[in-house]
Design a protein around this motif. Structure first.
Motif, short mmCIF file in Angstrom:
data_model
loop_
_atom_site.label_atom_id
_atom_site.label_comp_id
_atom_site.label_asym_id
_atom_site.label_seq_id
_atom_site.Cartn_x
_atom_site.Cartn_y
_atom_site.Cartn_z
N GLY A 1 25.37 -3.41 16.50
CA GLY A 1 24.00 -2.95 16.70
C GLY A 1 23.00 -4.00 16.24
O GLY A 1 21.98 -4.24 16.89
N ALA A 2 23.29 -4.64 15.10
CA ALA A 2 22.38 -5.68 14.60
C ALA A 2 22.33 -6.88 15.54
O ALA A 2 21.28 -7.50 15.71
CB ALA A 2 22.84 -6.12 13.21
N ALA B 1 31.94 -7.58 9.18
CA ALA B 1 32.12 -6.17 8.82
C ALA B 1 33.09 -6.03 7.65
O ALA B 1 32.84 -5.25 6.71
CB ALA B 1 32.62 -5.38 10.03
N ALA C 1 20.22 -0.66 9.66
CA ALA C 1 21.26 -0.14 10.55
C ALA C 1 21.08 1.36 10.75
O ALA C 1 21.24 1.89 11.85
CB ALA C 1 22.65 -0.45 9.99
N HIS C 2 20.71 2.06 9.68
CA HIS C 2 20.47 3.50 9.78
C HIS C 2 19.25 3.79 10.64
O HIS C 2 19.27 4.67 11.51
CB HIS C 2 20.26 4.08 8.37
CG HIS C 2 20.02 5.56 8.36
ND1 HIS C 2 18.76 6.10 8.50
CD2 HIS C 2 20.87 6.60 8.24
CE1 HIS C 2 18.84 7.43 8.46
NE2 HIS C 2 20.12 7.75 8.29
N ARG D 1 21.84 -1.93 5.45
CA ARG D 1 22.23 -0.54 5.75
C ARG D 1 21.01 0.31 6.11
O ARG D 1 21.09 1.20 6.96
CB ARG D 1 22.98 0.05 4.56
CG ARG D 1 24.37 -0.54 4.38
CD ARG D 1 25.23 0.28 3.41
NE ARG D 1 26.60 -0.20 3.44
CZ ARG D 1 27.10 -1.11 2.59
NH1 ARG D 1 26.32 -1.63 1.65
NH2 ARG D 1 28.35 -1.47 2.69
N PHE E 1 30.89 -3.26 5.97
CA PHE E 1 30.06 -2.60 6.97
C PHE E 1 30.96 -2.11 8.10
O PHE E 1 32.13 -2.51 8.21
CB PHE E 1 29.02 -3.57 7.54
CG PHE E 1 28.18 -4.27 6.51
CD1 PHE E 1 27.54 -3.55 5.50
CD2 PHE E 1 28.02 -5.65 6.54
CE1 PHE E 1 26.77 -4.20 4.54
CE2 PHE E 1 27.27 -6.30 5.59
CZ PHE E 1 26.64 -5.57 4.58
N SER E 2 30.41 -1.29 8.97
CA SER E 2 31.18 -0.88 10.15
C SER E 2 30.95 -1.89 11.27
O SER E 2 29.91 -2.55 11.33
CB SER E 2 30.77 0.52 10.61
OG SER E 2 29.49 0.48 11.22
N ASN F 1 18.06 2.00 13.01
CA ASN F 1 18.26 1.60 14.41
C ASN F 1 19.31 2.42 15.13
O ASN F 1 19.51 2.29 16.32
CB ASN F 1 18.66 0.13 14.49
CG ASN F 1 17.51 -0.78 14.11
OD1 ASN F 1 16.35 -0.42 14.30
ND2 ASN F 1 17.83 -1.95 13.57
N SER F 2 20.05 3.28 14.38
CA SER F 2 21.09 4.08 15.01
C SER F 2 20.48 5.29 15.72
O SER F 2 19.37 5.70 15.40
CB SER F 2 22.09 4.56 13.96
OG SER F 2 21.45 5.43 13.04
N GLU G 1 27.89 -1.10 13.20
CA GLU G 1 26.63 -1.54 12.59
C GLU G 1 26.36 -3.01 12.89
O GLU G 1 25.22 -3.39 13.20
CB GLU G 1 26.70 -1.32 11.07
CG GLU G 1 26.59 0.14 10.65
CD GLU G 1 26.80 0.31 9.16
OE1 GLU G 1 26.22 1.26 8.59
OE2 GLU G 1 27.54 -0.50 8.54
N ALA H 1 18.15 -7.69 10.61
CA ALA H 1 19.32 -6.97 10.11
C ALA H 1 20.52 -7.88 9.97
O ALA H 1 21.24 -7.83 8.96
CB ALA H 1 19.64 -5.79 11.04
#
Length: 378
Positions: A305-306, A293, A370-371, A367, A298-299, A373-374, A302, A314
């Motif tokens: 989540g990956a 991260a 990640a977007h 990104r 990145f957060s 999949n959020s 994120e 991802a």
């Protein structure tokens, strides 16, 4: 401890008898050899005449400065000399404790200067070899033992279970026995552990082999006829329900320490892709999460989540974005799955086979995934 500090065939310093003028001459010198002689000479003098409290802080700063300037062989000699010194400056001892393992070993095993907070920090920051030496340390406190069990590193817990002088709470022994369902190396030392109770012995008895059952039976009153009826069922159930690895954890003392370590390395421009690969190999997944991260901007959410996704796509793009070579990615993702309950999954194309991708393109692809999949695309 001997007074001689032989650094080179041409010159020997005898610290206890060395005149003040010679020490002052060494202090004024800027050569590497004289820096080494001065460091060991002062150390030997302190062994003979431990410093008073009012000068110990200044002395610690001097020794720490000198230790940063000398070669590894001198640091190894210094670590051996300071291993049992109760006057040794804490900052210097901690520096040596985090050095390469051959230098750190005598400090980790014997130094009276190391406190519980220091040892817990070493469990987070150092290699598995350092962690094992901490677990073997004589008269280890219950707080450090609990930290080792909480971290759940198999090799370190096995070293702790073999340490008869370590203070381990009844709950700590219970947790070690629970871990022994999936970590076979724990079973033999636990069988002989002085804090093993009758109830825990019966539990352990269910998933050990014949030789260890005999050892348990020799220590405890085990009703073998009653237990043998359900042993196989209990073993099967234990292995079905036991996780094969330690998944990512959140909001723990260790994770916060690892986050601070990554922040410090990143601020000092010392965080490298190779450090993340090493973190995975040492099964330090939270360290990998925070490092990836930080390097990729990145957060943490994120990255987590990956790592829980059904596809490794991802996380591949995130790794490519920070410079982790695709040639090591397959081995790394397999190691991640072993310590993350099998995630990420195997669904989707093997995008790493398509050829190289630029860091900026990989970051954009990560990104985007990640977007997508959020929750609600947020």
């Amino acid at each position: 401890m001997t007074a001689l500090a032989q650094i080179s065939p041409s010159r020997t310093v005898e610290p206890e008898t060395a005149p003040l003028g010679e020490l002052l001459t060494l202090a004024r010198s800027r050569t590497g050899d004289d820096r080494q002689r001065l460091l060991l000479a002062i150390t030997s003098l302190c062994d003979t005449n431990p410093p008073a409290d009012e000068i110990s802080e200044v002395l610690g700063e001097v020794l720490l400065m000198l230790a940063h300037q000398v070669e590894r062989d001198v640091r190894r000699i210094l670590a051996e000399r300071l291993a049992r010194a109760d006057w040794a400056p804490r900052a210097l001892v901690n520096m040596l404790a985090l050095d390469e393992i051959e230098i750190a070993r005598p400090i980790l095993s014997s130094s009276p200067t190391l406190q519980d907070d220091d040892l817990i920090a070493i469990l987070v920051q150092a290699t598995i070899e350092h962690q094992i030496e901490v677990a073997r340390r004589p008269s280890l406190s219950g707080r450090v033992s609990d930290a080792i069990i909480e971290k759940a590193e198999p090799a370190t817990m096995t070293a702790l279970a073999s340490n008869r002088t370590a203070e381990i709470s009844p709950d700590g022994v219970r947790r070690l026995v629970e871990h022994s369902r999936r970590i076979a190396a724990l079973r033999a030392p636990l069988t002989r552990h002085p804090r093993l109770t009758d109830a825990l012995a019966e539990q352990l008895y269910q998933w050990v082999g014949t030789a260890l059952r005999q050892a348990i039976g020799a220590r405890f009153q085990i009703n073998e006829d009653d237990l043998n009826v359900s042993v196989q069922q209990a073993v099967d159930k234990a292995f079905r329900n036991s996780p094969a690895s330690v998944p990512i954890t959140e909001n723990t003392e260790f994770e916060e320490s690892e986050r601070r370590l990554i922040a410090k390395l990143h601020a000092a421009d010392q965080l490298r892709p190779s450090y993340l690969v090493r973190a995975v190999r040492e099964k330090r997944l939270n360290l990998f999460v925070h490092g990836l991260a930080a390097l990729g901007n990145f957060s943490v959410a994120e990255i987590r989540g990956a790592l829980r996704a059904g596809s490794p796509e991802a996380i591949y793009y995130a790794c490519a974005a920070v410079g982790i070579d695709r040639s090591v990615f397959v081995a790394m993702i397999n190691e991640i799955r072993l310590i993350n309950d099998g995630a990420p999954g195997t669904y989707g194309a093997q995008v790493w086979l398509r050829g190289s991708i630029s860091a900026s393109s990989a970051a954009r692809a990560f990104r985007a995934l990640a977007h997508d999949n959020s929750p609600a695309g947020v």
